[in-house]
Design an enzyme around this catalytic site. Structure first.
Site, short mmCIF file in Angstrom:
data_model
loop_
_atom_site.label_atom_id
_atom_site.label_comp_id
_atom_site.label_asym_id
_atom_site.label_seq_id
_atom_site.Cartn_x
_atom_site.Cartn_y
_atom_site.Cartn_z
N GLU A 195 6.34 -5.28 11.37
CA GLU A 195 6.23 -5.71 12.76
C GLU A 195 7.41 -6.61 13.14
OE1 GLU A 195 2.62 -7.26 14.36
OE2 GLU A 195 1.35 -6.07 13.03
N SER A 263 2.94 4.17 -5.24
CA SER A 263 2.18 4.67 -6.36
C SER A 263 2.03 6.18 -6.26
CB SER A 263 0.78 4.03 -6.41
OG SER A 263 0.84 2.64 -6.33
N ASP A 335 -2.78 -0.17 8.09
CA ASP A 335 -2.29 -1.27 8.93
C ASP A 335 -3.40 -2.30 9.04
OD1 ASP A 335 -1.02 -2.95 10.64
OD2 ASP A 335 -0.87 -1.52 12.30
N ASP A 338 -1.95 -7.85 11.67
CA ASP A 338 -1.34 -7.92 13.00
C ASP A 338 -0.84 -9.34 13.23
OD1 ASP A 338 -1.65 -5.31 13.77
OD2 ASP A 338 -3.32 -5.64 15.13
#
Length: 823
Positions: A195, A263, A335, A338
């Site tokens: 972000e 991974s 996600d 924030d």
């Protein structure tokens, strides 16, 4: 003169004698902390005897009559081999590093205090189920038994590091184990860094449409256009980026962008297995350290044996197998973070703006003790959205308007985190169905869980998924105004929203950190993924065989072919190959031709013994530097790894991306072929300075050495040669056998991140399963088990992963008997 010579000889002899005495004393004190694996010890806290059998790789096989006693044994074994590592991680999450390292770790401590992870772990103790609590208490008792033994018998303080960094070791608590899981969540979280970079780049690019080039979306259905970052804050003065990115301080657990985990895991159903049983391969990728993050162990529980990779300090087999189930994990790239820009009240900076008006920050003062200095007192602040982060970290000052601060929402900031209960319940599961029933207990870190039983396979995203409003201004991709209701989280989505696949028709499931699903926001999972290249090679290898075996899965784990190289070289070199006349010997043109000839016959294999990978990697690095430096200036330093999708967009001129090739500060209009040629010349000059001009004799492994660095002692002169493990290695940034490069001068291709554990499980013959960690079992650099597994790991070899007690005893290097003390 003879008298002077005699005195000099005497002084030299005395100095040598004293040096030998000092070295011998240091060795004696350090070796006192080497654990004795062959002994009997009377202890409190167990109901019956515990037997810890160490096989010839020092993997403990723990046998006990009750589950609680088995976890006690695991705690004791962890503390025998990795006590320093456990204490260091605990101090990190507590924000108490400066007590032993001084001011240099103060920034890290202050950040950890602001995130409040340890107090949240203490609160989360109450969220564990009864079986988890019993395991946590028994495990802590086992750790504390070893600490008491060290103190009572003067066993060198438990590890050599404790002599250099003297500090008392507090008893282990159940909350400590939960805190280490939260620490791992931080080490695997990188969405907030994306972000920040997206916002910084948006503010700086002359053409905002070019943001989709340098920070491209993963292939798949398109994403709705994002607003410019500055447009989210009308009327606010936005800063402009200046300077270079600030590196993280010593011992910071926050990963640099691009190092938040990667991974591989894949599974085959019986229909795709030559042996008729299910198969699973897993290699989680983390930063290389000495010792490794992982510690191999086997526990004999009431429901049967469990064996695999554990994390010292945590009483769970995080990945591995039992007699009926095998499981692996990969980073999900969910996600789950924030950032919010919070507006301060200009009349009262103790308040911030909310949808309902001004509100006072929640505050608490904390004192950070600093070695040899006065303590520092700071005030911690929280908003409804989460803790307030310091502007001095992560280049937040470059995106924060005056009169504002930045806060963060993150799923791990929960005082009801039952993730450890989920991991322990997974160990007891006997089928894929039962394993997936444990998924709702996972909070953070969010992972892709791949599971198999003897007949079925499954893949599911486990971990809390934030519920966002469909009207979120930036869809969670940019720091957003925290006072707008639509930008705020609305709790968590139900577990049913987490993507899951079981027994697909094709008989194969897998994840390489690639984009897993394409759902519209806000059920999208993520816009930023960890892989867009390796998944292509994985798909090719999986579909290239009708049926698979353990060995074919191992072959895929160790595959070093770069699909990025195969895609990009024809694009960037298409106007350079086979053009022009032969150049005179000794000229840059001749050197360029030699390099192109080598690359023309190369299949993209990033083999450590070949010269082509080094030429290719240096060329691509120089190419991206030439493409972006004039547009981004110092911010180009943040893009220290090649992004194949960006290069491909530019050279295919997708949506006009070819404009990056023109140097905006020059009068001439440069073509992409011009930039390719100049970048190749740059790369060859750099290679000549670093490794010589004889291109055919170059070795990728000379530049791409896996550096397993001791977290604390790795930079100390002379001592670093004893504690760091450095090995020539194959692979690269975009191969299945991934060796993520540092991206930083003076060794940009040093391998610093990769498979710290590998395991392959075959239910057609379970005892033929194999595993390995990247260094060794011991954290003691004087132990032969400090790096013995690293030698095998470097060669792509494994050790047996058997639940046969007889095999463990037959190759035993010691048996520790813990017996109940007489009351």
């Amino acid at each position: 003169m003879a008298t002077l010579f005699r005195w000099l000889l005497r002084l030299a002899s005395a100095a040598i004698f004293l040096t030998v005495i000092v070295v011998a004393l240091v060795y004696y004190l350090a070796s006192r902390s080497l654990p004795d694996y062959d002994k009997e010890l009377a202890v409190d806290g167990i109901g019956a005897g515990v037997e810890i059998v160490r096989d010839n790789s020092a993997v403990p096989h723990i046998f006990a009559e009750t589950d609680a006693d088995a976890f006690f044994g695991l705690g004791y074994a962890h503390a025998q081999d990795r006590l320093w590592q456990m204490v260091l991680m605990r101090r990190t999450v507590q924000g108490r590093l400066s007590e032993i390292f001084g001011r240099r770790t103060l920034d890290t401590d202050l950040l950890m205090r602001r995130l409040d992870l340890y107090p949240l772990a203490v609160r989360s103790v109450a969220a564990q189920d009864p079986q988890a609590m019993a395991a946590l208490r028994a495990y802590a008792a086992g750790v504390n038994t070893r600490i008491d033994e060290i103190n009572a018998e003067s066993l060198g303080r438990g590890a050599p590091e404790f002599f250099l960094f003297n500090a008392p070791v507090a008893p282990w608590q159940p909350a400590d184990s939960i805190a280490l899981v939260k620490l791992m969540a931080l080490q695997l979280s990188g969405q907030f860094r994306d972000e920040i970079l997206r916002a910084r780049t948006s503010l700086l690019l002359p053409d905002p449409d070019r943001l989709a080039d340098i920070l491209p979306d993963a292939p798949g259905s398109g994403t709705a256009a994002l607003p410019e970052y500055a447009s989210l804050f009308p009327g606010k003065t936005m800063p402009r980026y200046a300077g270079t990115p600030h590196p993280e301080g010593p011992l910071s657990p926050v990963p640099e962008r691009g190092f938040a985990g990667a991974s591989n895991a894949w599974a085959a159903a019986p229909s795709r297995s030559a042996g008729g049983g299910t198969l699973l391969a897993n290699d989680p990728h983390l930063g290389f350290t000495a010792p490794s993050t992982w510690y191999l162990a086997r526990l004999q529980l009431a429901g049967g044996g469990v064996i695999g990779g554990t994390i010292p300090g945590v009483p769970a087999v995080m990945l591995g197998r039992s007699q009926r189930l095998a499981w692996g994990i990969t980073s999900s790239y969910l996600d789950d973070q924030d950032l919010y820009i919070e507006e301060l009240n200009p009349d009262n900076p103790q308040e911030y703006r909310t949808p309902d008006g001004w509100k006072r920050f929640e505050t608490r003062r904390t004192i950070v003790e600093i070695k040899d200095e006065a303590p520092v007192t700071v005030t911690l602040r929280w908003t409804d959205n989460g803790p307030v982060l310091p502007k001095s970290r992560f280049d937040l000052e470059a995106i924060t308007p005056p009169g504002h601060v930045v806060s963060m929402s993150w799923t791990a900031l929960s005082g009801e985190d039952s993730s450890l209960s989920g991991a322990l319940r997974l160990m007891r599961a006997g089928s894929v169905e039962e394993a997936l029933e444990a998924a709702p207990l996972y909070v953070a870190p969010a992972q892709m869980l791949t599971v198999i039983d003897r007949e079925h396979i499954g893949l599911k995203l486990v971990g809390a998924m934030p519920r966002r409003d469909a009207a979120h201004q930036s869809q969670g991709r940019l720091p957003s105004p925290g006072w707008i209701e639509a930008n705020r989280w609305q709790g968590m989505l139900p577990d049913a929203s987490n993507p899951v696949w079981t027994d697909p028709a094709g008989g194969i499931v897998g994840n390489t950190n690639n984009k897993i699903i394409d759902r519209p926001f806000p059920l999208h999972v993520s816009y930023d993924w960890g892989d867009s290249q390796r998944v292509m090679r994985w798909t090719q290898l999986m579909q290239g065989r009708q049926v698979h075996t353990r060995d074919s899965f191992i072959e895929a784990q160790l595959d070093t072919v770069s699909p990025a190289a195969r895609t990009l070289l024809p694009l960037i070199g298409r106007d350079l190959w086979y053009t022009g006349e032969a150049a005179p010997a000794g000229t840059p043109e001749r050197q360029r031709q030699r390099a192109l000839e080598l690359l023309a016959n190369w299949n993209g294999e990033m083999n450590e013994h070949l010269p082509e990978p080094l030429i290719y990697a240096a060329w691509l690095r120089a190419l991206q530097e030439r493409l972006i430096r004039d547009e981004l200036g110092p911010l180009a330093d943040a893009f220290d790894h090649v992004e194949p999708l960006f290069i491909e967009r530019v050279y295919r001129n997708v949506d006009g991306a070819g404009v990056w090739c023109d140097v905006i500060r020059s009068v001439a209009v440069e073509s992409c072929s011009d930039i390719s040629r100049m970048a190749l010349d740059d790369a060859l000059v750099w290679i000549g300075e670093q490794y010589g001009t004889a291109l055919e004799s170059l070795r990728w492994g000379d530049a791409h050495q896996a550096m397993h660095k001791h977290t604390v002692l790795g930079d100390i002169p002379l001592l670093r040669y004893f504690v760091n493990i450095r090995q020539s290695s194959s692979g690269g940034d975009f191969t299945l056998e991934r060796g993520r490069t540092s991206g930083r001068d003076p060794e940009p291709f040093l391998s610093v991140h990769g498979a710290t554990y590998r395991g392959v499980y075959d239910f057609a013959d379970p005892d033929s399963s194999v595993f390995i960690n990247s260094t060794g079992q011991s954290g003691h650099f004087l132990s032969r088990h400090y790096d013995d597994l690293g030698t095998l790991w470097r060669r792509g070899e494994y050790i047996p992963m058997s639940l046969d007690a007889g095999l463990a005893r037959a190759a035993s290097i010691g048996v520790t008997q813990l017996v109940p003390s007489a009351q």
